[in-house]
Design a protein around this motif. Structure first.
Motif, mmCIF file in Angstrom:
data_model
loop_
_atom_site.group_PDB
_atom_site.id
_atom_site.type_symbol
_atom_site.label_atom_id
_atom_site.label_comp_id
_atom_site.label_asym_id
_atom_site.label_seq_id
_atom_site.Cartn_x
_atom_site.Cartn_y
_atom_site.Cartn_z
ATOM 1 N N ILE A 3 0.860 -1.192 0.000
ATOM 2 C CA ILE A 3 0.000 0.000 0.000
ATOM 3 C C ILE A 3 0.893 1.237 0.000
ATOM 4 O O ILE A 3 1.681 1.438 0.935
ATOM 5 C CB ILE A 3 -0.933 0.012 1.219
ATOM 6 N N PRO A 4 0.796 2.098 -1.017
ATOM 7 C CA PRO A 4 1.730 3.231 -1.153
ATOM 8 C C PRO A 4 1.763 4.160 0.061
ATOM 9 O O PRO A 4 2.814 4.619 0.466
ATOM 10 C CB PRO A 4 1.208 3.961 -2.400
ATOM 11 N N MET A 5 0.622 4.456 0.648
ATOM 12 C CA MET A 5 0.570 5.436 1.729
ATOM 13 C C MET A 5 0.950 4.871 3.096
ATOM 14 O O MET A 5 1.162 5.631 4.042
ATOM 15 C CB MET A 5 -0.853 6.014 1.838
ATOM 16 N N LEU A 6 1.049 3.565 3.210
ATOM 17 C CA LEU A 6 1.162 2.971 4.538
ATOM 18 C C LEU A 6 2.410 3.407 5.312
ATOM 19 O O LEU A 6 2.292 3.744 6.497
ATOM 20 C CB LEU A 6 1.101 1.450 4.444
ATOM 21 N N PRO A 7 3.601 3.406 4.709
ATOM 22 C CA PRO A 7 4.770 3.848 5.486
ATOM 23 C C PRO A 7 4.599 5.239 6.089
ATOM 24 O O PRO A 7 5.004 5.489 7.223
ATOM 25 C CB PRO A 7 5.911 3.808 4.463
ATOM 26 N N LYS A 8 3.984 6.137 5.325
ATOM 27 C CA LYS A 8 3.759 7.492 5.837
ATOM 28 C C LYS A 8 2.762 7.495 6.988
ATOM 29 O O LYS A 8 2.925 8.224 7.961
ATOM 30 C CB LYS A 8 3.261 8.404 4.705
ATOM 31 N N VAL A 9 1.714 6.666 6.869
ATOM 32 C CA VAL A 9 0.722 6.602 7.927
ATOM 33 C C VAL A 9 1.340 6.057 9.215
ATOM 34 O O VAL A 9 1.142 6.609 10.307
ATOM 35 C CB VAL A 9 -0.478 5.723 7.503
ATOM 36 N N VAL A 10 2.113 4.993 9.083
ATOM 37 C CA VAL A 10 2.755 4.394 10.258
ATOM 38 C C VAL A 10 3.706 5.393 10.905
ATOM 39 O O VAL A 10 3.705 5.582 12.129
ATOM 40 C CB VAL A 10 3.517 3.111 9.875
ATOM 41 N N LYS A 11 4.528 6.064 10.084
ATOM 42 C CA LYS A 11 5.488 7.034 10.616
ATOM 43 C C LYS A 11 4.762 8.174 11.318
ATOM 44 O O LYS A 11 5.178 8.629 12.393
ATOM 45 C CB LYS A 11 6.367 7.583 9.491
ATOM 46 N N SER A 12 3.649 8.623 10.738
ATOM 47 C CA SER A 12 2.891 9.714 11.347
ATOM 48 C C SER A 12 2.356 9.321 12.709
ATOM 49 O O SER A 12 2.405 10.105 13.668
ATOM 50 C CB SER A 12 1.732 10.136 10.429
ATOM 51 N N PHE A 13 1.826 8.098 12.822
ATOM 52 C CA PHE A 13 1.309 7.623 14.104
ATOM 53 C C PHE A 13 2.418 7.543 15.142
ATOM 54 O O PHE A 13 2.230 7.936 16.299
ATOM 55 C CB PHE A 13 0.632 6.260 13.939
ATOM 56 N N MET A 14 3.570 7.022 14.757
ATOM 57 C CA MET A 14 4.658 6.888 15.714
ATOM 58 C C MET A 14 5.257 8.243 16.090
ATOM 59 O O MET A 14 5.651 8.463 17.228
ATOM 60 C CB MET A 14 5.735 5.958 15.149
ATOM 61 N N ASP A 15 5.285 9.157 15.140
ATOM 62 C CA ASP A 15 5.878 10.465 15.397
ATOM 63 C C ASP A 15 5.061 11.298 16.388
ATOM 64 O O ASP A 15 5.607 12.209 17.033
ATOM 65 C CB ASP A 15 6.038 11.258 14.088
ATOM 66 N N ILE A 16 3.769 11.034 16.507
ATOM 67 C CA ILE A 16 2.957 11.823 17.439
ATOM 68 C C ILE A 16 3.046 11.286 18.871
ATOM 69 O O ILE A 16 2.375 11.797 19.771
ATOM 70 C CB ILE A 16 1.472 11.889 17.001
ATOM 71 N N GLY A 17 3.871 10.280 19.082
ATOM 72 C CA GLY A 17 4.126 9.827 20.444
ATOM 73 C C GLY A 17 3.177 8.776 20.960
ATOM 74 O O GLY A 17 2.904 8.721 22.172
#
Length: 288
Positions: free
Chosen positions: A24-38
């Motif tokens: 899924i193209p967007m998935l790495p960005k989604v995962v990183k966004s979730f982890m980056d918000i703590g």
């Protein structure tokens, strides 16, 4: 691992679903966004503030279940928490800061061996490298407020994660069966379906597994039934219990499972079955 590899436990449907998920193209960005918000830091704080952290000096009879599992699976020991909750449950959370939580009602409902199976299952998520995507799946499955609104914008990712999450459970059921034996692992699953031992002690496990075949037949009987059952399961992060029991029974009859467990031996102290690479007995705790 000592005599095993993670791949020994991965269910084929888990591997296939994860491969599709990673495309899924967007998935790495989604995962990183979730982890980056703590997300991990937030949950770590909540765990420490609201649950009981188990340790060698804090309810050791529960804590002592964990270290042998981690040793045998060759994983870093996660934090281990007890949560007061009337719903029997256990879950692993986090990627770099992993934690396992068991609920009070789960402890009350399970036998000691079944509880070991539950902990083995949760350790399996860590050993099988599920934790990054499982943490995201957990957040989405329990979404509310702003997160729920964002979820509506990423529905395909949500459904793909839920599908993979269900398949990942099948792999960790295999870990539990390896660690505590198939009978205990299956009785553990049956408790989750029917309740405590005083109700389900005489459960016919084969008949429970056959319910999965009946369920499949219902899904295939006509298009409308298939649509209804697809709708019913699409937001679930766990497969249905009868399906889990059937898949586990099938695996424990394979040459693969039998080769994995062929190195069993007997503890000289308690005479329970143990594995060749155990340093101490998981049943009586004595050194081998």
């Amino acid at each position: 691992m000592n005599n095993m590899h993670t791949i020994d436990f991965i269910h084929p449907e888990d591997a296939t679903a994860l491969e599709a998920l990673q495309r899924i193209p967007m998935l790495p960005k989604v995962v990183k966004s979730f982890m980056d918000i703590g997300v991990e830091q937030l949950q770590t704080g909540l765990n420490m503030a609201t649950k009981i952290k188990l340790s060698p000096t804090q309810l050791p009879e529960l804590y002592n279940i964990l270290p042998p599992m981690c040793e045998l699976l060759d994983i870093k020991e996660p934090d281990f928490f007890l949560e007061m909750n009337p719903i029997p449950n256990a879950y692993a959370f986090g990627d770099t800061q992993t934690a396992i939580t068991i609920t009070s009602s789960l402890v009350e409902m399970m036998s000691k061996e079944e509880l070991r199976g539950v902990v083995a299952h949760e350790c399996g998520h860590i050993a099988c490298h599920h934790m990054l995507y499982r943490t995201l799946a957990y957040m989405l499955a329990n979404a509310s407020g702003m997160v729920e609104s964002l979820l509506s914008l990423a529905a395909p990712i949500h459904y793909a994660l839920m599908y993979w999450s269900r398949k990942s459970e099948l792999s960790c059921d295999r870990v539990a069966a390896y660690m505590v034996g198939p009978q205990t692992a299956i009785s553990m699953l049956s408790r989750l379906a029917g309740g405590p031992k005083n109700i389900t002690s005489k459960l016919n496990l084969m008949e429970l597994a056959e319910q999965a075949d009946l369920y499949d037949a219902l899904c295939k009987s006509d298009l409308w039934n298939k649509v209804l059952q697809t709708y019913a399961v699409m937001n679930q992060d766990h497969p249905y219990t009868s399906v889990r029991v059937r898949e586990l029974l099938k695996w424990t009859e394979t040459p693969h499972y039998k080769s994995l467990t062929s190195s069993k031996r007997i503890c000289p102290h308690c005479h329970q079955a143990i594995y060749e690479d155990w340093r101490f007995c998981q049943h009586c705790g004595k050194k081998l």
